[in-house]
Each structure stands twice: as structure tokens, then as C-alpha cells.
Design an enzyme around this catalytic site. Structure first.
Site, PDB file in Angstrom:
ATOM      1  N   GLU A   1     -98.800 -27.237  -7.901  1.00 56.07           N
ATOM      2  CA  GLU A   1     -98.512 -26.038  -8.719  1.00 56.07           C
ATOM      3  C   GLU A   1     -98.647 -26.316 -10.211  1.00 56.07           C
ATOM      4  O   GLU A   1     -97.720 -26.039 -11.004  1.00 56.07           O
ATOM      5  CB  GLU A   1     -97.115 -25.482  -8.388  1.00 56.07           C
ATOM      6  CG  GLU A   1     -97.026 -24.961  -6.964  1.00 56.07           C
ATOM      7  CD  GLU A   1     -95.782 -24.154  -6.638  1.00 56.07           C
ATOM      8  OE1 GLU A   1     -94.828 -24.171  -7.428  1.00 56.07           O
ATOM      9  OE2 GLU A   1     -95.763 -23.514  -5.574  1.00 56.07           O
TER      10      GLU A   1
ATOM     11  N   GLU B   1     -98.177 -24.098   1.066  1.00 57.61           N
ATOM     12  CA  GLU B   1     -96.775 -23.658   1.002  1.00 57.61           C
ATOM     13  C   GLU B   1     -96.758 -22.186   1.364  1.00 57.61           C
ATOM     14  O   GLU B   1     -97.367 -21.366   0.673  1.00 57.61           O
ATOM     15  CB  GLU B   1     -96.171 -23.867  -0.395  1.00 57.61           C
ATOM     16  CG  GLU B   1     -95.857 -25.314  -0.696  1.00 57.61           C
ATOM     17  CD  GLU B   1     -95.088 -25.508  -1.997  1.00 57.61           C
ATOM     18  OE1 GLU B   1     -94.269 -24.640  -2.358  1.00 57.61           O
ATOM     19  OE2 GLU B   1     -95.322 -26.542  -2.651  1.00 57.61           O
TER      20      GLU B   1
HETATM   21  O1  AHR Z   1     -90.972 -25.329  -1.529  1.00 58.15           O
HETATM   22  C1  AHR Z   1     -90.126 -25.248  -2.646  1.00 58.15           C
HETATM   23  C2  AHR Z   1     -90.900 -25.328  -3.954  1.00 58.15           C
HETATM   24  O2  AHR Z   1     -91.686 -24.184  -4.073  1.00 58.15           O
HETATM   25  C3  AHR Z   1     -91.881 -26.463  -4.092  1.00 58.15           C
HETATM   26  O3  AHR Z   1     -91.296 -27.629  -4.550  1.00 58.15           O
HETATM   27  C4  AHR Z   1     -92.824 -25.930  -5.123  1.00 58.15           C
HETATM   28  O4  AHR Z   1     -94.110 -26.460  -4.991  1.00 58.15           O
HETATM   29  C5  AHR Z   1     -92.770 -24.427  -4.941  1.00 58.15           C
HETATM   30  O5  AHR Z   1     -92.565 -23.756  -6.132  1.00 58.15           O
END
Ligand code: AHR
Length: 499
Positions: free
Chosen positions: A173, A292
Site C-alpha cells: 500500500e 487484501e
Molecule cells: O489488513 C489490515 C491492513 O489493511 C493491512 O495492514 C494494510 O495493508 C491494509 O490497510
């Protein structure tokens, strides 16, 4: 009663089912690792201190590839801290989650845990506060067989065989202002390209993931992907997508339509990647690592965040308890990932244990399944062969966030002997009657018809009532020579397996 008609055609193949679609994510965050995976004092712990009750649930979940060790955590992580003799490992501050990291679990221990769960490791390198050399060092330590300083160090640390990690994320990210060391697309694209080129000089068959946007709502979404890929196109194999959904202000109808947003997100990133590819006159295609995705009640987390001036080890963070509706959405998001199996060839449910997770644990106590565990586990078990595109005739309903949305969504998979159909009914109040034309599949009988629903759409599983919401046999399913009929309760997720 809403009615929908679905036609399945076994020739309408989208792509093979990718086993990596059923990946998950272990971050050093809250109690995911400590008292989640690892609790040496727990009655079920093995000699390495891993909770075997959790291992059993991970196996039942059917998680394939596991992304590690972050997430935001990775952007402050020095991988060297977490190898070698445990009593020499330093305790560090994790700025991403305002917690202490003991480094008692690192790459070699995590690899041993993965063997218990029979899953594949996917590693992220730190491009937030570090750069090319530490990434190359980690690659050498993890993958080089022997005879170099770092491969021999791994062997001396008790791991003779290389970990042979195939998938590597180039940071995490990096578009997000919350990320330690976040960058502009241009700066990140250049760094990711140089890191990727160097890593591929060590092993040309690595599968590398460039960071895409942290969400389709980011102000830089679209431009970020284009710029990053203009720099990295020849060196990487994937661009990542991240998406979290939640029910806003009691608007369940919009929440149940979350998968339509994921659909749009994927289509947009594919179009952007292909646009860069056409401009470069490249025959290569960049795939998506949706590394994610989940339901996450971020607002509640920030409001009631336990983080304060104390620095604690493994505090309870992001421990969302999921409802029936959340499970229906998770099941539907997974259907959407399958639907895009031509370009989404890897995905990670974020996360695996305790932290926005399908599996919860109590220190010294039991491990249990959240509502969201069930659609994931059943889909991972039943989806085989090819994903086929169903033709769906369904009523629509209006949503505030996503406009007109189909009431019924479906996807199917089939191999020579088995067909699986996954369905959701998004209607808030009414059961739906479904007819499925199965003529092209030569199916003879139903082997399983399972529905997840509950009269209370906000019912949750808890430590005290871990099985309040669980899948049950759908007794309405009937198969004739030409068609299958089934009734789906309101706000429900269903899987049907046919032979
Ligand atoms: O999954 C929780 C968080 O969400 C992770 O650390 C991050 O990559 C995202 O913002």
C-alpha cells in the site's frame, strides 16, 4: 417471491479455478501471530509452540497461499531481526500498529507452520523504509540453496532446505499516507522496477507483485496503477488490489451489493494494465493479485481503538466479530474473484486469525469459526476444474451506493465429474425461487446443497456461542433431467454440488 432463471453452459469457460484464489494473509498485527498461530503455553501447542487447534481450522478453511508478514507492518520491518537464536532477537516498536514486536516468530518458524497447514508462502519486502539490498538479502536467505553467506546462515539457523518462495510483494500500500515511507506513484514505480529487476537477476522465475491502489476510493486510483505499471511493466507479473467493505449506517441493501463494486474495481484495473501494455506494444499480460479483501468495520476500529501511549505486545486489535450478512458478502466477494479467474489469479482474504479473521482464538482457550469462515471453506472445497459464466435472469433492486443491483448472483465451476454452483440472494425480506438449466452438464444427482442464513441477519458467532450461525442443508433443492430448482432464504449464501 422473487424468481430467477440461470442457464449453465459448460462451454462458457472463463478460466481454470486458480487454487491461489483461496489465499489468506498473516500479518504481525494484534493477536494474529501471537496467541493466534503461536502460543507455546496453550494445551494444543506442538513443540514449536504452534496451536494445533488453529492449524486444524486453517486446514478446514482450505487456505492455500498465505501472504506474510504484512501489511502495514512490513514497512517498518527488518527481516534480520526475526531469524537466528530467539534469545538474541530484538524487541522493536511497530509504528504501523503502535505495538511491540518480539520477533519470536520469523521467516523460518512461519515456514514450519505453513508445512503443518499445507499452504504456500507469499512474502512481502519492505520498500517503505528499506530498499533493494535488504530485499535481495532476504531473497538469498529464503531461496538460495547453499554456499553463500546468507543461505549458509539459514542452514546454520536450522533450516537446511531453501523456502523456495515464488510470489513476492514489492512493498505494501505504498499509495497510502498511513504507510510508513509512502510515496508518489512515480517514486514507487521507479523503486519497484529497480527492485524487481534485481530480484529477477537472482531468479528470473519469481512472480512479483507491484502495489496497486489501497482501494478504488483512493484519490490517485487509476493514475497510480498506470504510472506504476509504466515503470514496472516488463519486470513484474501482478498488480495488487485491496478492498474492504462494511455496512454503512444500517444500509444493508448497499452492503449486500459490495461485490458489484469489486467487479468494477477489477475491470478498471485490468483495463488500465492492458492500456499500458498496448502502449508498450507488449504481448505480456499483467494479472491481479487481490491480496487484501474482506469485510472490515474500519470506522468502529478507529473509534474504539485500544491503541494509546502504552506500547504493548500483541494487543487486541481489529478483532471484528462478523454477522450473517457479513458472511453472505464474503461469500459473494469470493464468487466475484472466481468470476475474474482469467485475470485475478491470486487473492488473499485479509486476514487469517483474530485480526479481521475467519478464525478466532482465546488465549488458553478455544479456537472457533466466525460466520465468514463457512462460505470460504465450502467454496475452497467445492470449486474445481473451470469457472463457467452463468447466464442469469434476475430481478434488480435499487441501492443508494451501487445503483440498480441484481437480486441474485451466481457463479459455477465444473470438471469432468463435479459441478459446483454458488449463489446469493440479496433480497432483504423474501426468499427467492431459482431454476437452473443444467442440460449441458449431464448432472445426475445433487451431492450437497448448503445454505448460510439466519433469521437475524446480524447474528454473530461468539466465544460463548461459536456455532450460532452455521451452514445447514438446503432441503428445497431438486434435480430433474433438465433443471435444478432451489429456494434461497433472504440474505443468504448457498453452494450446490452436483455429480
Ligand atoms: O489488513 C489490515 C491492513 O489493511 C493491512 O495492514 C494494510 O495493508 C491494509 O490497510
Amino acid at each position: 417471491m422473487p424468481r430467477a432463471h440461470i442457464t449453465l453452459d459448460k462451454q462458457a469457460v472463463i478460466a481454470p479455478v486458480r487454487r491461489r484464489t483461496f489465499g489468506s494473509f498473516v500479518e504481525h498485527l494484534g493477536r494474529c501471530v501471537y496467541t493466534g498461530l503461536y502460543e507455546p503455553e496453550h494445551p494444543s501447542a506442538n513443540d514449536d509452540g504452534f496451536r494445533m487447534d488453529v492449524v486444524e481450522l486453517v486446514r478446514e478453511l482450505g487456505a492455500t497461499t498465505i501472504r506474510y508478514p504484512g501489511g502495514n507492518f512490513v514497512s517498518g520491518f527488518r527481516w534480520e531481526d526475526s531469524i537466528g537464536p530467539r534469545d538474541k532477537r530484538p524487541v522493536r516498536r511497530d509504528l504501523a500498529w503502535h505495538a511491540l514486536e518480539s520477533n519470536q516468530i520469523g521467516l523460518d518458524e512461519f515456514a514450519r507452520w505453513l508445512k503443518l497447514t499445507d499452504s504456500e508462502m507469499m512474502l512481502a519486502v519492505n520498500l517503505g523504509t528499506r530498499g533493494i539490498l535488504p530485499a535481495l538479502d532476504l531473497l538469498e536467505y529464503a531461496n538460495h540453496p547453499h554456499g553463500t553467506a546468507l543461505s549458509d546462515l539459514r542452514i546454520a539457523n536450522g533450516t537446511p532446505q531453501p523456502h523456495n518462495v515464488r510470489m513476492w510483494c514489492l512493498g505494501n500500500e505504498m499509495d497510502g499516507p498511513w504507510q510508513t515511507g509512502y510515496m508518489t506513484a512515480d517514486d514507487y514505480g521507479k523503486l519497484a522496477a529497480r527492485t524487481a529487476a534485481a530480484m529477477k537477476a537472482a531468479d528470473k522465475d519469481l512472480e512479483l507483485v507491484a502495489c496497486g491502489s489501497s482501494g478504488s476510493g483512493m484519490p490517485t486510483f487509476g493514475d497510480w496503477e498506470r504510472t506504476v505499471l509504466e515503470h514496472t511493466y516488463d519486470h513484474v507479473d501482478y498488480i495488487s488490489c485491496h478492498a474492504y467493505y462494511q455496512e454503512h449506517d444500517g444500509d444493508l441493501g448497499s452492503f449486500l451489493a459490495s461485490a458489484t463494486d469489486m467487479d468494477y474495481f477489477i475491470d478498471t484495473v485490468v483495463a488500465t494494465a492492458d492500456h499500458v501494455g498496448y502502449k508498450k506494444r507488449s504481448s505480456k499480460k499483467i494479472n491481479i493479485s487481490f491480496d487484501e479483501w474482506n469485510v472490515w468495520y474500519q470506522k468502529e476500529h478507529h473509534a474504539s481503538d485500544e491503541v494509546n501511549d502504552e506500547w504493548r505486545h500483541a494487543p487486541r486489535q481489529l478483532e471484528d466479530l462478523y454477522t450473517t450478512a457479513d458472511a453472505v458478502v464474503v461469500g459473494n466477494l469470493l464468487m466475484t474473484l472466481l468470476k475474474h479467474s482469467d485475470r485475478v489469479t491470486s487473492a488473499s482474504l485479509a486476514q487469517l486469525v483474530n485480526v479481521i479473521a475467519p478464525i478466532m482464538t482465546e488465549p488458553g482457550g478455544p479456537a472457533w469459526r466466525q460466520t465468514t469462515f463457512h462460505p470460504f471453506s465450502i467454496t475452497s472445497r467445492l470449486a474445481h476444474g473451470n469457472v463457467i459464466r452463468p447466464h442469469i435472469q434476475t430481478p434488480l433492486y435499487d441501492t443508494a451506493r451501487h445503483g440498480e443491483t441484481p437480486v441474485i448472483d451466481a457463479i459455477a465451476t465444473t470438471d469432468d465429474d463435479h459441478t459446483a454452483i454458488f449463489l446469493v440472494n440479496r433480497d432483504l425480506h423474501e426468499a427467492a425461487h431459482i431454476t437452473i438449466d443444467t442440460r449441458s452438464l449431464n448432472t445426475t444427482h445433487i451431492t450437497e446443497a448448503t445454505t448460510l442464513s439466519h433469521p437475524d441477519t446480524h447474528a454473530k458467532n461468539t466465544l460463548e456461542q461459536p456455532n450460532r450461525v452455521a451452514p445447514t442443508r438446503n432441503t428445497t433443492a431438486r434435480l430433474s433431467n433438465t433443471a435444478l430448482t432451489i429456494t434461497l432464504p433472504p440474505v443468504s449464501w448457498t453452494a450446490i454440488a452436483l455429480h
